[in-house]
Write an enzyme that holds these catalytic residues in place. Sequence first.
Site, PDB file in Angstrom:
ATOM      1  CD  GLU A 161     -14.597 -27.797   4.707  1.00  0.00           C
ATOM      2  OE1 GLU A 161     -14.947 -28.524   3.753  1.00  0.00           O
ATOM      3  OE2 GLU A 161     -13.388 -27.544   4.971  1.00  0.00           O
ATOM      4  CG  PHE A 170     -14.768 -41.554   0.074  1.00  0.00           C
ATOM      5  CD1 PHE A 170     -13.393 -41.397   0.073  1.00  0.00           C
ATOM      6  CD2 PHE A 170     -15.552 -40.546  -0.482  1.00  0.00           C
ATOM      7  CE1 PHE A 170     -12.807 -40.282  -0.483  1.00  0.00           C
ATOM      8  CE2 PHE A 170     -14.971 -39.413  -1.036  1.00  0.00           C
ATOM      9  CZ  PHE A 170     -13.596 -39.275  -1.035  1.00  0.00           C
ATOM     10  CD  GLN A 171     -14.926 -36.687   1.357  1.00  0.00           C
ATOM     11  OE1 GLN A 171     -16.099 -36.411   1.089  1.00  0.00           O
ATOM     12  NE2 GLN A 171     -13.916 -35.910   0.996  1.00  0.00           N
ATOM     13  CE  LYS A 217     -25.382 -37.923  -1.443  1.00  0.00           C
ATOM     14  NZ  LYS A 217     -24.221 -38.065  -2.366  1.00  0.00           N
ATOM     15  CG  MET A 253       1.440 -13.896  23.559  1.00  0.00           C
ATOM     16  SD  MET A 253       1.744 -12.421  24.551  1.00  0.00           S
ATOM     17  CE  MET A 253       0.267 -11.475  24.182  1.00  0.00           C
TER      18      MET A 253
END
Length: 562
Positions: free
Chosen positions: A50, A112-113, A162, A475
Amino acid sequence: MEKISGARSLIKALEKQGVKEIFGLPGGANLPMYDELYKSNIRHILVRHEQSAAHMADGFGRVSRRAGVCFATSGPGATNIVTGLATANADSAPMVAITGQVPTAMIGRDAFQESDIIGIANPVVKYSFQPTKATDIPEVVKKGFYIAETGRPGAVLIDIPKDVQTNEAEISFPEEVKIKGYHPWTDPDIVAIEKAIKLLLSSTKPVILAGGGVIISSAFAELQSLAEMLMIPVVSTFKGKGAFPENHTLSLGPIGMHGHAEANKIMSEADCVLAIGTRFSDRSVGRFDEFEKNLKIIHLDVDPAEIGKNQTTSVAIVGDVKASLRIFVKLLMQKAFKKTDDNEWLKHMTEVKQYWRDNLKTPSGELTAAKIMRKLREVMPAQSIVTTEVGQHQMWASLFYDVISPGTFFSSTGLGTMGWGFPAAIGAKAARPDLPVVDIAGDGSFNMTENSLATSVLDNLPVIVFLVNNYTLGMVAQWQRTFYDRRMIGVDQKRCPDYCKLAESYGAQGIRVGNLNELGQAIKAGLNSDVATVIDIPIDPEEDVLPFVAPGTSLKDMILPS
């Protein structure tokens, strides 16, 4: 009005905004969106992470000047885009991220999530929304795009539970929206512009400092007209690189920590600066108190919050950069001033530029940073779009890759996000499939998002990865050599992986080069390829980026090659 689901209204609202591409990854909490996207003509570009979806949307937005769009699911899907949101917002890139969320009845119950993505993202976005009714979605989408694309552009988050996606209702689509408290000021301030002109014309050592705001507003012609009318040297911030053609006689290139020696020299001698669309970053100006000493500053920016934030301003001009520069040019044309041939400041600028071009030492060898960047510029068409990763290669691009066509060079500057350049290049290619796109990369940065090779190959978005490979976090290694007495730790990547084999495993083209002639041929092969091309360019891990302005010092205190 018609009775449709919230998810259907979302896709319709996106279609009405003219969205043609969405970068994303489906999951449980955003499946209703994807089910409706399946029925749409909007192209879905599947990512492998993502964060890359957000960077692709960011790259798309910077190139197209329209908000790029990405989708992510709830929980870890949403938190994975936070770096992308922060990156886009730090660089004023228009982007709209749309996440799924657990049902409203489960919010706050550690479902959940579930993640409080609004609370997490609020500090790093321009604005965020969480519609609680399906009927809210079209208005939220329209507001989101308006906020992302107007004034100082930025990242907007829309988080949709949702059940709000699945609920059906009679839904209308507004033609216009009003946002309480949001009134971006864009009209030119003519009185302030007149004061600025008077100050510029009375100064003896004026400089124009072009920032990223010039690129965002596409004010290239206006900036060039102004510079040529006044015959004033033009420097840029790193984010403003490419705002002004770098092969122009008035161009000195970027200033700052890794700016051009001639640009830093002239900037440190100036008595007046017209700063356009810049926030005066510490990486650009060094010590704030030293930069503004003996310097009158005219600051033009669309964001009033930037005026006086980092530097004391003599004249403040708040307004759209393009519109304001047009007024500048018109007012100057009305004044009967003459450009003279005995401009001592301009002669000095030319001498300084020539001196550093003749005397700045670069390492010897076949594949040095300067030589490979100049070879890339030699072979790539002028209109090519360039993105960069973050690290030494990024600064070598600043020093040695001249941007000829304005508005074709993009990098993560505000947040300095490693891994940004490659997915951003893919997003740029989606926005401009007609142009060659190259990502100037370092091995450390490329490792972070190399799985986007799958997206590039499978979605037919071929770009070139110009991989400056010293098998080290260059760097960080340079700082350890310079400031930590060569106590080297955590920087050696031990020649892993083999980037040609890695590219080939994704169905891309991998080419390792050993000299400049092979490099030129590899770039041409990439330009002619219909899949992504990774060009592996081995360089000396001891090569440093120089000149270098150390943190806490001023532009005149450059560390130079010995």
